[in-house]
Design a protein around this motif. Structure first.
Motif, mmCIF file in Angstrom:
data_model
loop_
_atom_site.group_PDB
_atom_site.id
_atom_site.type_symbol
_atom_site.label_atom_id
_atom_site.label_comp_id
_atom_site.label_asym_id
_atom_site.label_seq_id
_atom_site.Cartn_x
_atom_site.Cartn_y
_atom_site.Cartn_z
ATOM 1 N N GLY A 37 -10.202 29.982 -23.595
ATOM 2 C CA GLY A 37 -8.582 31.412 -23.867
ATOM 3 C C GLY A 37 -10.088 31.975 -24.902
ATOM 4 N N ALA A 38 -9.402 32.731 -25.670
ATOM 5 C CA ALA A 38 -9.181 33.659 -26.407
ATOM 6 C C ALA A 38 -8.653 33.664 -27.648
ATOM 7 N N VAL A 39 -9.158 34.275 -29.317
ATOM 8 C CA VAL A 39 -7.974 34.957 -29.996
ATOM 9 C C VAL A 39 -8.170 36.544 -30.191
ATOM 10 N N PRO A 40 -6.565 37.399 -30.416
ATOM 11 C CA PRO A 40 -7.531 38.266 -30.441
ATOM 12 C C PRO A 40 -7.415 38.579 -32.165
ATOM 13 N N LEU A 41 -8.011 39.996 -32.537
ATOM 14 C CA LEU A 41 -8.820 40.391 -32.783
ATOM 15 C C LEU A 41 -7.831 41.998 -33.557
ATOM 16 N N VAL A 42 -7.136 41.999 -34.940
ATOM 17 C CA VAL A 42 -7.338 43.261 -35.020
ATOM 18 C C VAL A 42 -7.357 43.681 -36.513
#
Length: 298
Positions: A169-174
């Motif tokens: 999976g992945a994690v969104p960074l903002v």
């Protein structure tokens, strides 16, 4: 005064069965033992400890004496300890690990980590766990040097030739900042405006990827080794920076942080991987935990 003797496991079980069922007869039925055997075993325990455990006079059912009630918690702890010992040995005989050491990337959502580890604790109560939370190359380093059985890692840039790698999976960074920060003020920002302000950057504690930068867009940086400290400084209005959405979504909803709309950068996806050394794959408990992480993050 003579020292009390050492009770046997069988005596402990007989005593607890009488306490739990309320009578010698019910205890015998529970343990599939004759009532006389239960009574004899409890009597021997009383002789060993040199105290009366049950009041048998003037009552149809045995009741705990003051001394019996006083030692009940310790007896139950002994019983539980013996069960735990047998369970651990049973697991070792089946090839189950006695202890697992894992490393996880600091970007891994804490909610996912807590849920997966709660499931692990329920499924493998005899396996001790050592948890390391690291950033960037320090996660990979734990697996490569053998101090972690496996890891949930971020972008993988080194060590691939010695590792088995599974997408997880992945994690969104903002990009975010406090509402009082100049970059968070209403109105469009000019290209390159972020370069004029301090960017808080998560730094690497490992020599594996030392000197490599990830999503750095300003020449003015403060580098921190702790994501929690970075989060606190951002909320205080000290600089701007990228944060994983799960960690700041409540701040964004409550207005403690503002998602920045930068002309040249809108955020990114932080990929996660499950990794372990090719020459030392996880055992049964480790493989179960690794698979559960991958499923939870997919």
């Amino acid at each position: 005064m003579t020292e009390p003797g050492t009770p046997t496991f069988d005596q402990i079980r007989l005593f607890l069965a009488v306490v739990e069922t309320g009578s010698f007869g019910a205890a015998g039925r529970k343990l599939n033992r004759a009532v006389s055997v239960v009574s004899y075993g409890v009597g021997n325990l009383e002789d060993q400890l040199q105290i009366r455990l049950f009041d048998r006079v003037g009552t149809r059912k045995p009741t705990l004496t003051r001394e019996g009630a006083a030692i009940l918690a310790e007896v139950r702890a002994l019983d539980h300890g013996i069960d735990a010992l047998k369970a651990k040995v049973r697991g070792l005989l089946q090839g189950l690990e006695a202890e697992l050491s894992i490393a996880v990337d600091v970007m891994l959502p804490s909610g996912v980590l807590a849920r997966v580890l709660e499931d692990f604790r329920a499924s493998f109560p005899t396996v001790a766990l050592r948890l390391n939370v690291e950033a960037l190359g320090a996660v990979t380093a734990k697996v490569l040097d053998g101090s972690a059985n496996f890891a949930i890692n971020g972008p993988l840039t080194v060590g691939r030739e010695r590792l088995e790698v599974l997408a997880a999976g992945a994690v969104p960074l903002v990009p975010v900042a406090a509402p009082q920060h100049p970059l968070a003020r209403p109105g469009p920002l000019s290209a390159g405006a972020a370069r004029e302000h301090v960017q808080l950057v998560l730094t690497d504690r490992s020599p594996l990827t030392e000197g490599q930068d990830y999503a750095v867009h300003s020449p003015r940086t403060w580098r921190l080794a702790d994501l929690g400290a970075k989060h606190a400084l951002l909320r205080q209005g000290i600089g701007w920076g990228n944060m994983p959405v799960p960690m700041v979504e409540e701040d964004l909803a409550d207005g403690r942080l503002v998602r920045l709309v930068l002309p040249e950068y809108g955020g990114e996806i932080y990929p996660l991987h499950a990794i372990y050394r090719s020459d030392t794959p996880p055992g049964p408990a480790g493989a179960w935990l690794l698979d559960r992480f991958v499923s939870a993050l997919a």
